[in-house]
Design a protein around this motif. Structure first.
Motif, PDB file in Angstrom:
ATOM      1  N   ASP A 148       0.834  -1.201   0.000  1.00  0.00           N
ATOM      2  CA  ASP A 148       0.000   0.000   0.000  1.00  0.00           C
ATOM      3  C   ASP A 148       0.870   1.252   0.000  1.00  0.00           C
ATOM      4  N   LEU A 149       0.710   2.066  -1.030  1.00  0.00           N
ATOM      5  CA  LEU A 149       1.485   3.286  -1.204  1.00  0.00           C
ATOM      6  C   LEU A 149       0.554   4.490  -1.082  1.00  0.00           C
ATOM      7  N   PHE A 150       0.964   5.488  -0.294  1.00  0.00           N
ATOM      8  CA  PHE A 150       0.123   6.664  -0.074  1.00  0.00           C
ATOM      9  C   PHE A 150      -0.363   7.264  -1.391  1.00  0.00           C
ATOM     10  N   THR A 151       0.540   7.447  -2.332  1.00  0.00           N
ATOM     11  CA  THR A 151       0.183   8.112  -3.586  1.00  0.00           C
ATOM     12  C   THR A 151      -0.871   7.327  -4.360  1.00  0.00           C
ATOM     13  N   GLY A 152      -0.711   6.024  -4.443  1.00  0.00           N
ATOM     14  CA  GLY A 152      -1.680   5.204  -5.149  1.00  0.00           C
ATOM     15  C   GLY A 152      -3.009   5.106  -4.425  1.00  0.00           C
ATOM     16  N   ASN A 153      -2.967   5.096  -3.088  1.00  0.00           N
ATOM     17  CA  ASN A 153      -4.203   4.970  -2.319  1.00  0.00           C
ATOM     18  C   ASN A 153      -5.073   6.216  -2.386  1.00  0.00           C
ATOM     19  N   CYS A 154      -4.554   7.291  -2.948  1.00  0.00           N
ATOM     20  CA  CYS A 154      -5.394   8.473  -3.178  1.00  0.00           C
ATOM     21  C   CYS A 154      -6.545   8.143  -4.130  1.00  0.00           C
ATOM     22  N   LEU A 155      -6.390   7.090  -4.933  1.00  0.00           N
ATOM     23  CA  LEU A 155      -7.452   6.683  -5.856  1.00  0.00           C
ATOM     24  C   LEU A 155      -8.635   6.032  -5.140  1.00  0.00           C
ATOM     25  N   ILE A 156      -8.508   5.824  -3.835  1.00  0.00           N
ATOM     26  CA  ILE A 156      -9.666   5.365  -3.056  1.00  0.00           C
ATOM     27  C   ILE A 156     -10.776   6.415  -3.110  1.00  0.00           C
ATOM     28  N   VAL A 157     -10.437   7.608  -3.580  1.00  0.00           N
ATOM     29  CA  VAL A 157     -11.445   8.665  -3.736  1.00  0.00           C
ATOM     30  C   VAL A 157     -12.618   8.187  -4.598  1.00  0.00           C
ATOM     31  N   LEU A 158     -12.374   7.293  -5.549  1.00  0.00           N
ATOM     32  CA  LEU A 158     -13.454   6.776  -6.402  1.00  0.00           C
ATOM     33  C   LEU A 158     -14.469   5.996  -5.581  1.00  0.00           C
ATOM     34  N   SER A 159     -13.978   5.134  -4.711  1.00  0.00           N
ATOM     35  CA  SER A 159     -14.872   4.382  -3.838  1.00  0.00           C
ATOM     36  C   SER A 159     -15.630   5.317  -2.898  1.00  0.00           C
ATOM     37  N   THR A 160     -14.961   6.388  -2.481  1.00  0.00           N
ATOM     38  CA  THR A 160     -15.598   7.365  -1.595  1.00  0.00           C
ATOM     39  C   THR A 160     -16.698   8.128  -2.327  1.00  0.00           C
ATOM     40  N   LEU A 161     -16.429   8.538  -3.556  1.00  0.00           N
ATOM     41  CA  LEU A 161     -17.436   9.256  -4.347  1.00  0.00           C
ATOM     42  C   LEU A 161     -18.643   8.374  -4.653  1.00  0.00           C
ATOM     43  N   GLU A 162     -18.408   7.072  -4.760  1.00  0.00           N
ATOM     44  CA  GLU A 162     -19.490   6.117  -5.002  1.00  0.00           C
ATOM     45  C   GLU A 162     -20.246   5.766  -3.717  1.00  0.00           C
ATOM     46  N   LYS A 163     -19.781   6.370  -2.600  1.00  0.00           N
ATOM     47  CA  LYS A 163     -20.402   6.156  -1.282  1.00  0.00           C
ATOM     48  C   LYS A 163     -20.273   4.705  -0.796  1.00  0.00           C
ATOM     49  N   ARG A 164     -19.259   4.033  -1.290  1.00  0.00           N
ATOM     50  CA  ARG A 164     -18.962   2.690  -0.795  1.00  0.00           C
ATOM     51  C   ARG A 164     -17.915   2.743   0.323  1.00  0.00           C
ATOM     52  N   THR A 165     -17.285   3.901   0.464  1.00  0.00           N
ATOM     53  CA  THR A 165     -16.292   4.124   1.503  1.00  0.00           C
ATOM     54  C   THR A 165     -16.589   5.452   2.193  1.00  0.00           C
ATOM     55  N   LYS A 166     -16.568   5.455   3.515  1.00  0.00           N
ATOM     56  CA  LYS A 166     -16.774   6.697   4.254  1.00  0.00           C
ATOM     57  C   LYS A 166     -15.560   7.608   4.096  1.00  0.00           C
TER      58      LYS A 166
END
Length: 277
Positions: A82-100
């Motif tokens: 897990d790399l900080f820079t790559g994990n910024c793409l978790i924003v997609l899951s957040t926008l889809e409301k699958r991640t808080k």
């Protein structure tokens, strides 16, 4: 014949699923995966610095760095980390409301801490070998000058270079996600990180290797003397300057660059593209 890659709209779904999975692991699993990513990126920095330190032509030195440094991301992607820079793409899951949103930022915080531990560990190990005596202390001088430069960047410059960095990195990860086979992932990762390394952009996790290794060299009087770096320059190389002038602006910039990529594709494929009837 089945295709061996994902189309851009399919990458959105893949990245969303990956983001959701990343935040639904134990804290210890996330932290240890982040430590491994810090180790891997630092190894890329170690190898590329060793290869390029004695090359006086800056353009050629950057080409050599770019050719070697991508091994770090290959380790991360293929071995799993897990790399900080790559994990910024978790924003997609957040926008889809699958991640808080809170889980998104908690993940980034844990990952950044783990990345730091892994990268500094490799920096410490390398500083306690004889590697920096190479080229009659030229390697120590190269590492010190790199660390000093990074520790004294103006805030805006560091911020902008960091945004550029994570556009490179996340665009590369996007391509890696498109590939279904190992060869495709390696090629996608190599060329994107090759370009990033040549660009001179700022990557917070890579800097967690480059600057601490200089700080560890500074503690060795023999290496300092061999390097020939002026003492007034060395005085500016401190943990405080590293965090204030580099870690803070580069972390912010990397985050901005990463979410820009994720948000752009979310808008394109989730808001502006009509579903196929």
């Amino acid at each position: 014949m089945a295709k061996n890659y994902l189309a851009p709209n399919e990458i959105v779904e893949y990245t969303t699923d990956a983001g959701h999975a990343k935040v639904n692991r134990t804290l210890m699993a996330v932290f240890l995966m982040a430590v491994m990513a810090g180790v891997y990126i630092a190894l890329g920095g170690l190898a590329s610095s060793t290869a390029a330190h004695a090359i006086h032509d800056k353009g050629v030195a950057k080409l050599v760095t770019g050719a070697v440094f991508p091994i770090g991301l290959m380790f991360v992607v293929l071995n799993g980390a897990d790399l900080f820079t790559g994990n910024c793409l978790i924003v997609l899951s957040t926008l889809e409301k699958r991640t808080k949103i809170s889980d998104f930022f908690k993940n980034l915080g844990i990952v950044l801490a783990g990345n730091f531990v892994g990268a500094v560990f490799i920096a410490f190990l390398q500083a306690n070998t004889g590697l920096f005596r190479m080229s009659e202390g030229g390697f120590a001088a190269y590492a010190l000058k790199t660390a000093i430069t990074k520790s004294n960047l103006p805030f805006t410059e560091a911020l902008c270079l960091a945004i550029i960095c994570n556009i490179f990195v996340c665009a590369g990860i996007w391509m890696i996600y498109s590939a279904k086979d190992v060869t495709g992932k390696i090629l996608a990762g190599f060329f994107s990180i090759f370009a990033f390394a040549i660009s001179g952009a700022e990557h917070v996790v890579a800097n967690m290797y480059y600057v601490p290794v200089g700080l560890f060299i500074k503690m060795n009087p023999e290496l300092v003397e061999m390097s020939g770096v002026a003492l007034d320059k060395l005085d500016t190389l401190t943990w405080g300057n590293f965090f204030v002038n580099n870690v803070i602006p580069v972390t912010i910039g990397n985050f901005i660059g990463g979410i820009l990529v994720g948000i752009a594709y979310y808008i394109i494929y989730k808001k502006c593209t009509k579903p196929v009837q």
